[in-house]
Design an enzyme around this catalytic site. Structure first.
Site, PDB file in Angstrom:
ATOM      1  N   GLN A  45      -0.168   4.230   0.222  1.00 24.05           N
ATOM      2  CA  GLN A  45      -0.687   5.179   1.196  1.00 24.05           C
ATOM      3  C   GLN A  45      -0.148   4.900   2.593  1.00 24.05           C
ATOM      4  O   GLN A  45       0.257   5.824   3.314  1.00 24.05           O
ATOM      5  CB  GLN A  45      -2.213   5.146   1.199  1.00 24.05           C
ATOM      6  CG  GLN A  45      -2.836   5.672  -0.086  1.00 24.05           C
ATOM      7  CD  GLN A  45      -4.352   5.619  -0.067  1.00 24.05           C
ATOM      8  OE1 GLN A  45      -4.956   5.270   0.940  1.00 24.05           O
ATOM      9  NE2 GLN A  45      -4.972   5.974  -1.177  1.00 24.05           N
ATOM     10  N   SER A  56       0.846  -1.189   0.000  1.00 25.43           N
ATOM     11  CA  SER A  56       0.000   0.000   0.000  1.00 25.43           C
ATOM     12  C   SER A  56       0.880   1.237   0.000  1.00 25.43           C
ATOM     13  O   SER A  56       1.603   1.489   0.971  1.00 25.43           O
ATOM     14  CB  SER A  56      -0.923   0.031   1.217  1.00 25.43           C
ATOM     15  OG  SER A  56      -1.562   1.293   1.326  1.00 25.43           O
ATOM     16  N   ASP A  76      -5.826   1.483  -9.218  1.00 24.58           N
ATOM     17  CA  ASP A  76      -6.987   2.342  -9.472  1.00 24.58           C
ATOM     18  C   ASP A  76      -7.603   2.112 -10.845  1.00 24.58           C
ATOM     19  O   ASP A  76      -8.674   2.649 -11.136  1.00 24.58           O
ATOM     20  CB  ASP A  76      -6.592   3.816  -9.347  1.00 24.58           C
ATOM     21  CG  ASP A  76      -6.341   4.225  -7.907  1.00 24.58           C
ATOM     22  OD1 ASP A  76      -6.994   3.664  -7.010  1.00 24.58           O
ATOM     23  OD2 ASP A  76      -5.478   5.091  -7.681  1.00 24.58           O
TER      24      ASP A  76
END
Length: 449
Positions: A179, A177, A330
């Site tokens: 993020q 990840s 995404d």
């Protein structure tokens, strides 16, 4: 700060266009880089000029948050912004709740900054963001000494009691990840000592690139089986540097896939970011037989950039390995649309990360396809799409679940379906791609409410 209210729904009925798509366009600036440019500029000493900034709602929430934390953030023209930073450790306590709208990226990255400053803050967001889990960020950040209080499951609103002298972190990501990695590195900026993050699979490295751009010392070493170890020396002297934001490859994806699928189309998207950790979709499309041509390659602001031309033609099914997922996480909804239009089955492996996006994107993508006559199934964390060879029935109503990428993917599907596709709400497209419908109409999509 005023609360950000959900925009009024904007339904859309999408029909196949009367003629091929054609033209040359630019897409909005990269969302990931735009968030980081504002945050790092606020943490740097001096004045940073940003050009090409995405001015969607998500990024504007980040701009508001950095103002609330004491940075001077001014818009000087379309995509042009000026930020006077406070310096690491110098952010001020916000006077009100920080409303991050729909942006999980902003909320998670900002958690790392807020945890490592000796201030109290509260973050909230819209209904979609308030339903998304934050524990995978707050759990590692708690080791800095910061305290977090949230709703059940670590969901927003989230109260943070930061620490002025945070402990440096050493953390191995259980799931790849960018993020979470970025939140840990951002917390390490104000820590004395070295912060270390191990990721099992390489994820987008915009944080590492931009930290170096502003003067931080960051090293990256390979870690077996495609993983990496990232180390950051704490309390660097971040100095203002201008930033040029490239076109967002995640936004370009919708234009390019539409051009690949609508018969006879040829469309060029100029100035697209080509960071190799963001281009998994382009690799996959080429594996499916897509005529996707690259030209005018260059470096801007430390990131590779180029022009991409998509020329319509037949596609075939593909088996995408799980280790490619971080480089295109995404783009799976619009890739699933391409797979639905292709000949033969496609299998996309290792999509657990899709379950914690703006919506449960995995189930939402399945529903998008099923409601329009495409056979699809989920096996574990894999999605298997049975291609129609170009004969997508359509005729369904797509529930976008406040998810901008679902709305744009449904729009692309409607352009190549036999019957019109009704999209329940396109309002949230503005979070990442303001002007999407106008741009698509400019190349011949013929979209109308």
């Amino acid at each position: 700060m005023d609360t950000v209210h959900a925009p009024s729904p904007r339904p859309l009925s999408v029909h196949a266009p009367a003629a091929p798509l054609s033209g040359s366009v630019t897409v909005p600036g990269d969302k990931s880089i735009s968030h980081r440019a504002l945050m790092f500029a606020a943490l740097a000493r001096g004045e940073t000029h940003i050009s090409g900034l995405l001015e969607g709602e998500d990024v504007l929430r980040t701009a508001d948050a950095m103002r609330a934390l004491g940075a001077v953030v001014l818009r000087t023209g379309p995509g042009a912004w000026h930020v006077t930073g406070r310096g690491i450790g110098q952010l001020q306590e916000p006077a009100d709740v920080l409303d991050m709208g729909n942006s999980g990226t902003a909320a998670r990255l900002l958690s790392g900054i807020l945890a490592s400053h000796g201030i109290f803050s509260v973050m909230t967001g819209d209904a979609s963001l308030r339903g998304r889990p934050m524990k995978r960020v707050t759990d590692p950040l708690a080791a800095t000494g910061a305290a977090f209080l949230s709703r059940a499951g670590g969901r927003l609103p989230l109260a943070i009691r930061g620490v002025a002298d945070p402990a440096p972190l050493s953390y191995r990501l259980p799931v790849a990840s960018a993020q979470v990695k970025s939140a840990v590195l951002l917390a390490g900026l104000n820590a004395v000592g070295t912060t270390r993050v191990e990721e099992p699979v390489a994820t987008r490295d915009h944080t590492e690139n931009m930290l170096r751009h502003f003067g931080a010392h960051v090293t990256v070493e390979p870690l077996g089986a495609g993983g990496r170890t990232i180390t950051l020396a704490g309390r660097p002297d971040l100095v203002a540097r201008d930033v040029v934001v490239p076109g967002d490859p995640s936004s370009a994806a919708f234009v390019l896939v539409a051009a690949l699928l609508v018969p006879g189309s040829a469309v060029t998207v100029r100035g697209v970011g080509l960071n190799p950790l963001r281009t998994g979709l382009f690799t996959t499309l080429r594996e499916m037989g897509a005529d996707l041509r690259l030209s005018n390659e260059r470096i801007e602001g430390g990131e590779p950039v180029g022009d991409l031309t998509a020329i319509a033609g037949p596609l075939h099914g593909v088996d995408v390995p799980a280790d490619r997922a971080p480089s295109m996480i995404d783009e799976y909804p619009v890739l699933a649309v391409a797979a639905a239009h292709a000949t033969g089955p496609s299998r996309f492996r290792g999509l657990e990360e899709l379950r914690v996006k703006e919506s449960d994107r995995l189930s939402a993508t399945v529903a998008l396809l099923e409601r329009n006559g495409v056979a699809v199934q989920v096996v574990g964390d894999d999605m298997i799409v049975t291609g129609t060879g170009g004969a997508i029935p359509g005729g369904g109503v797509v529930e976008t679940r406040m998810d901008h990428r679902l709305a744009m993917s449904a729009t692309v599907l409607g352009l190549v379906a036999s019957a019109p596709v009704d999209v329940d709400d396109t309002a949230f497209i503005d979070t990442s791609f303001p002007g999407f419908i106008d741009l698509m109409n400019g190349i011949g999509a013929g979209l109308a409410p």
